[in-house]
Design a protein around this motif. Structure first.
Motif, PDB file in Angstrom:
ATOM      1  N   SER A 114       0.819  -1.208   0.000  1.00 30.18           N
ATOM      2  CA  SER A 114       0.000   0.000   0.000  1.00 30.18           C
ATOM      3  C   SER A 114       0.853   1.258   0.000  1.00 30.18           C
ATOM      4  CB  SER A 114      -0.910   0.015   1.239  1.00 30.18           C
ATOM      5  OG  SER A 114      -0.151   0.214   2.417  1.00 30.18           O
ATOM      6  N   GLY A 115       2.180   1.098  -0.010  1.00 28.87           N
ATOM      7  CA  GLY A 115       3.065   2.246   0.161  1.00 28.87           C
ATOM      8  C   GLY A 115       2.912   3.313  -0.880  1.00 28.87           C
ATOM      9  N   SER A 116       2.553   2.980  -2.111  1.00 26.83           N
ATOM     10  CA  SER A 116       2.484   3.996  -3.152  1.00 26.83           C
ATOM     11  C   SER A 116       1.055   4.444  -3.411  1.00 26.83           C
ATOM     12  CB  SER A 116       3.091   3.455  -4.452  1.00 26.83           C
ATOM     13  OG  SER A 116       2.396   2.302  -4.867  1.00 26.83           O
ATOM     14  N   GLY A 117       0.091   3.885  -2.648  1.00 32.60           N
ATOM     15  CA  GLY A 117      -1.292   4.251  -2.878  1.00 32.60           C
ATOM     16  C   GLY A 117      -1.804   5.214  -1.834  1.00 32.60           C
ATOM     17  N   GLU A 118      -3.121   5.368  -1.777  1.00 30.36           N
ATOM     18  CA  GLU A 118      -3.732   6.299  -0.846  1.00 30.36           C
ATOM     19  C   GLU A 118      -4.365   5.579   0.346  1.00 30.36           C
ATOM     20  OE1 GLU A 118      -3.414   9.597  -1.012  1.00 30.36           O
ATOM     21  OE2 GLU A 118      -2.126   9.163  -2.721  1.00 30.36           O
ATOM     22  N   THR A 119      -4.168   4.269   0.446  1.00 31.61           N
ATOM     23  CA  THR A 119      -4.704   3.525   1.578  1.00 31.61           C
ATOM     24  C   THR A 119      -3.742   3.630   2.757  1.00 31.61           C
ATOM     25  OG1 THR A 119      -3.651   1.491   0.800  1.00 31.61           O
ATOM     26  CG2 THR A 119      -5.910   1.927   0.067  1.00 31.61           C
ATOM     27  N   GLY A 120      -4.130   3.020   3.877  1.00 37.89           N
ATOM     28  CA  GLY A 120      -3.269   3.025   5.040  1.00 37.89           C
ATOM     29  C   GLY A 120      -3.586   4.186   5.959  1.00 37.89           C
ATOM     30  N   PRO A 121      -2.896   4.282   7.093  1.00 38.77           N
ATOM     31  CA  PRO A 121      -3.193   5.308   8.098  1.00 38.77           C
ATOM     32  C   PRO A 121      -2.853   6.711   7.598  1.00 38.77           C
ATOM     33  CG  PRO A 121      -1.171   4.137   8.644  1.00 38.77           C
ATOM     34  CD  PRO A 121      -1.776   3.419   7.482  1.00 38.77           C
ATOM     35  N   THR A 122      -3.515   7.689   8.197  1.00 42.33           N
ATOM     36  CA  THR A 122      -3.227   9.076   7.833  1.00 42.33           C
ATOM     37  C   THR A 122      -1.910   9.512   8.468  1.00 42.33           C
ATOM     38  OG1 THR A 122      -4.350  10.008   9.761  1.00 42.33           O
ATOM     39  CG2 THR A 122      -5.693   9.575   7.784  1.00 42.33           C
ATOM     40  N   GLU A 123      -1.337  10.546   7.901  1.00 40.62           N
ATOM     41  CA  GLU A 123      -0.078  11.060   8.441  1.00 40.62           C
ATOM     42  C   GLU A 123      -0.251  11.513   9.879  1.00 40.62           C
ATOM     43  OE1 GLU A 123       2.848  14.854   7.547  1.00 40.62           O
ATOM     44  OE2 GLU A 123       2.248  13.581   5.856  1.00 40.62           O
ATOM     45  N   ARG A 124      -1.337  12.190  10.171  1.00 39.75           N
ATOM     46  CA  ARG A 124      -1.542  12.703  11.520  1.00 39.75           C
ATOM     47  C   ARG A 124      -1.699  11.572  12.533  1.00 39.75           C
ATOM     48  NH1 ARG A 124      -2.374  17.385  13.922  1.00 39.75           N
ATOM     49  NH2 ARG A 124      -3.589  17.468  15.860  1.00 39.75           N
ATOM     50  N   SER A 125      -2.436  10.522  12.176  1.00 39.55           N
ATOM     51  CA  SER A 125      -2.614   9.408  13.111  1.00 39.55           C
ATOM     52  C   SER A 125      -1.284   8.712  13.380  1.00 39.55           C
ATOM     53  CB  SER A 125      -3.648   8.424  12.575  1.00 39.55           C
ATOM     54  OG  SER A 125      -3.176   7.763  11.404  1.00 39.55           O
ATOM     55  N   ILE A 126      -0.452   8.591  12.362  1.00 36.81           N
ATOM     56  CA  ILE A 126       0.882   8.006  12.551  1.00 36.81           C
ATOM     57  C   ILE A 126       1.712   8.858  13.495  1.00 36.81           C
ATOM     58  CG2 ILE A 126       3.088   7.519  11.407  1.00 36.81           C
ATOM     59  CD1 ILE A 126       1.510   6.663   8.955  1.00 36.81           C
ATOM     60  N   LEU A 127       1.711  10.166  13.261  1.00 32.03           N
ATOM     61  CA  LEU A 127       2.533  11.070  14.065  1.00 32.03           C
ATOM     62  C   LEU A 127       2.068  11.101  15.518  1.00 32.03           C
ATOM     63  CD1 LEU A 127       3.005  14.043  11.566  1.00 32.03           C
ATOM     64  CD2 LEU A 127       4.714  12.334  12.231  1.00 32.03           C
ATOM     65  N   ARG A 128       0.761  11.047  15.737  1.00 33.21           N
ATOM     66  CA  ARG A 128       0.260  11.058  17.111  1.00 33.21           C
ATOM     67  C   ARG A 128       0.668   9.784  17.849  1.00 33.21           C
ATOM     68  NH1 ARG A 128      -3.914  14.589  18.517  1.00 33.21           N
ATOM     69  NH2 ARG A 128      -4.908  12.979  19.794  1.00 33.21           N
ATOM     70  N   MET A 129       0.586   8.648  17.184  1.00 30.81           N
ATOM     71  CA  MET A 129       1.031   7.401  17.790  1.00 30.81           C
ATOM     72  C   MET A 129       2.536   7.443  18.050  1.00 30.81           C
ATOM     73  SD  MET A 129       0.016   4.296  18.809  1.00 30.81           S
ATOM     74  CE  MET A 129      -1.539   3.972  17.947  1.00 30.81           C
ATOM     75  N   PHE A 130       3.273   7.930  17.079  1.00 29.09           N
ATOM     76  CA  PHE A 130       4.729   8.007  17.207  1.00 29.09           C
ATOM     77  C   PHE A 130       5.132   8.945  18.343  1.00 29.09           C
ATOM     78  CE2 PHE A 130       8.837   9.926  16.007  1.00 29.09           C
ATOM     79  CZ  PHE A 130       9.613   8.782  15.903  1.00 29.09           C
ATOM     80  N   ARG A 131       4.378  10.012  18.534  1.00 28.76           N
ATOM     81  CA  ARG A 131       4.718  10.960  19.601  1.00 28.76           C
ATOM     82  C   ARG A 131       4.676  10.286  20.968  1.00 28.76           C
ATOM     83  NH1 ARG A 131       1.334  16.444  20.090  1.00 28.76           N
ATOM     84  NH2 ARG A 131      -0.346  14.911  20.418  1.00 28.76           N
ATOM     85  N   GLY A 132       3.697   9.388  21.194  1.00 26.92           N
ATOM     86  CA  GLY A 132       3.642   8.676  22.464  1.00 26.92           C
ATOM     87  C   GLY A 132       4.871   7.812  22.686  1.00 26.92           C
ATOM     88  N   VAL A 133       5.356   7.160  21.632  1.00 27.78           N
ATOM     89  CA  VAL A 133       6.579   6.365  21.744  1.00 27.78           C
ATOM     90  C   VAL A 133       7.764   7.270  22.055  1.00 27.78           C
ATOM     91  CG1 VAL A 133       8.098   4.715  20.605  1.00 27.78           C
ATOM     92  CG2 VAL A 133       5.644   4.661  20.123  1.00 27.78           C
ATOM     93  N   ALA A 134       7.821   8.414  21.375  1.00 26.87           N
ATOM     94  CA  ALA A 134       8.916   9.357  21.612  1.00 26.87           C
ATOM     95  C   ALA A 134       8.906   9.868  23.046  1.00 26.87           C
ATOM     96  CB  ALA A 134       8.819  10.525  20.628  1.00 26.87           C
ATOM     97  N   TYR A 135       7.725  10.094  23.615  1.00 23.02           N
ATOM     98  CA  TYR A 135       7.639  10.532  25.008  1.00 23.02           C
ATOM     99  C   TYR A 135       8.165   9.444  25.949  1.00 23.02           C
ATOM    100  CZ  TYR A 135       4.637  14.541  23.776  1.00 23.02           C
ATOM    101  OH  TYR A 135       4.137  15.708  23.276  1.00 23.02           O
ATOM    102  N   ALA A 136       7.873   8.188  25.631  1.00 23.65           N
ATOM    103  CA  ALA A 136       8.393   7.090  26.446  1.00 23.65           C
ATOM    104  C   ALA A 136       9.915   7.049  26.382  1.00 23.65           C
ATOM    105  CB  ALA A 136       7.806   5.759  25.969  1.00 23.65           C
ATOM    106  N   VAL A 137      10.460   7.226  25.184  1.00 28.39           N
ATOM    107  CA  VAL A 137      11.916   7.217  25.013  1.00 28.39           C
ATOM    108  C   VAL A 137      12.543   8.392  25.750  1.00 28.39           C
ATOM    109  CG1 VAL A 137      13.768   7.417  23.310  1.00 28.39           C
ATOM    110  CG2 VAL A 137      11.804   5.933  22.853  1.00 28.39           C
ATOM    111  N   ARG A 138      11.889   9.541  25.730  1.00 25.65           N
ATOM    112  CA  ARG A 138      12.407  10.693  26.483  1.00 25.65           C
ATOM    113  C   ARG A 138      12.511  10.376  27.969  1.00 25.65           C
ATOM    114  NH1 ARG A 138       9.014  16.134  26.023  1.00 25.65           N
ATOM    115  NH2 ARG A 138       7.534  14.819  27.187  1.00 25.65           N
ATOM    116  N   ALA A 139      11.521   9.652  28.498  1.00 24.95           N
ATOM    117  CA  ALA A 139      11.568   9.268  29.912  1.00 24.95           C
ATOM    118  C   ALA A 139      12.775   8.375  30.207  1.00 24.95           C
ATOM    119  CB  ALA A 139      10.267   8.559  30.305  1.00 24.95           C
TER     120      ALA A 139
END
Length: 339
Positions: A114-139
């Motif tokens: 699906s990498g070259s198409g329009e399916t899959g998660p939105t950019e914002r949903s990915i970034l919000r999920m990723f931000r939680g992981v980044a906060y854990a790593v910061r801790a």
């Protein structure tokens, strides 16, 4: 280790648990979904077989103690731990953790096609999920040791059996910051909480104090072998593949892994899995040379999104950003991204 379920019940600490499903396995450990017979509550139970006696039990208990060090909404918490001795004298450590019904981020990655198409998660949903992981790593990277009066540096290290970073400890508590590195950040080690939106970083078996000066070839080979055993190749930082005398490892090994994680969230796999699957060759060589690319013809994600991945996937660790710089850029990108 065999994939079949063990006996259908476990009797631990005067409680009885029904084993219902295998959740995962690796090395000398397996993770089961278990249910407390009395309360019907579900738990993830990590079973660590310790064939080597005291040393392997100590290593397993170190993982349990590591969980206790951090209280953070994006880091898994430990519920209980116990050691059971078998009839043959071997010991098994059981670590009880919360069970999350959505599984891990690995279970929700988009199909690679699906990498070259329009399916899959939105950019914002990915970034919000990723931000939680980044906060854990910061801790992890900003960890503060508890104030314990009049203790020497060597005794501080005894509790966790981890490498002590070089710093002055004068007993006043002034030098209490100790950076820890997870060293195995990947989609399979990020649980998704029951709200479906909150990431939970787990599996601290690979975690250790981050800042290590490599003074001898023997020390370098030891750290290299440990990384090969504990850190998934497609998410492992370049400096962990060939550790040279005179170098210094630090927490930026996790920044590289975060870059691979963000790529996988968008495109379905690590950029170095892509390198292997599409072009063949050595993952280790591709990582050390920084040889990777975005899927051709892709239009779904913004230039800023791709630049954030490039920002983290820098081969030279001294030029790699800190977790604070990653979060600053991430927050700026989220402000630009539509809801």
């Amino acid at each position: 280790m065999a994939c079949c379920l063990p006996v259908q019940t476990l009797h631990i600490n005067s409680r009885t648990f029904k084993v219902t499903k295998l959740l995962g396995e690796g090395g000398f450990s397996v993770v089961y979904l278990v249910q407390d017979v009395a309360t019907t509550r579900l738990y993830a139970c990590k079973k660590i077989y310790c064939p080597d006696g005291t040393d392997s039990v100590k290593e397993a208990l170190k993982e349990a103690e590591t969980y206790r060090m951090f209280t953070h909404p994006n880091i898994i918490r430990i519920l209980d731990v116990c050691v059971v001795q078998g009839k043959d004298g071997s010991k098994t450590v059981y670590i009880f953790l919360p069970y999350y019904r959505h599984g891990t981020l690995q279970d929700s990655l988009p199909p690679t096609e699906s990498g070259s198409g329009e399916t899959g998660p939105t950019e914002r949903s990915i970034l919000r999920m990723f931000r939680g992981v980044a906060y854990a790593v910061r801790a992890l990277h900003d960890h503060e040791l508890p104030e314990v009066p009049a203790r020497r540096a060597d005794s501080l290290d005894e509790g966790y059996g981890m490498e002590l970073e070089e710093r002055d400890v004068d007993g006043t508590g002034a030098e209490r910051h100790v950076a820890y590195a997870h060293r195995d950040i990947k989609p399979g080690n990020v649980l998704i909480a029951d709200d479906g939106m909150t990431p939970i970083l787990m599996d601290f078996g690979s975690m250790q104090r981050a800042r290590i000066h490599i003074r001898t070839r023997q020390q370098g080979l030891f750290e290299q072998d440990k990384a090969a055993e504990q850190c998934s190749m497609a998410y492992r930082a370049p400096e962990l593949f060939d550790i040279k005398t005179g170098t210094r490892l630090d927490e930026r090994v996790d920044i590289w892994s975060l870059g691979c994680l963000l790529y996988a969230q968008a495109y379905g796999e690590s950029p170095f899995d892509v390198q292997l699957n599409q072009q063949g060759g050595s993952v280790a060589m591709a990582v050390q040379n920084g040889r990777w690319s975005f899927p051709p013809g892709h239009t779904k994600y913004s230039k800023g999104f791709q630049e954030l991945i490039r920002f983290m996937l820098v081969v030279e660790p001294r030029e790699r950003p800190s977790i604070h710089q990653v979060i600053d850029r991430l927050d700026a990108l989220l402000l630009q991204t539509s809801t």
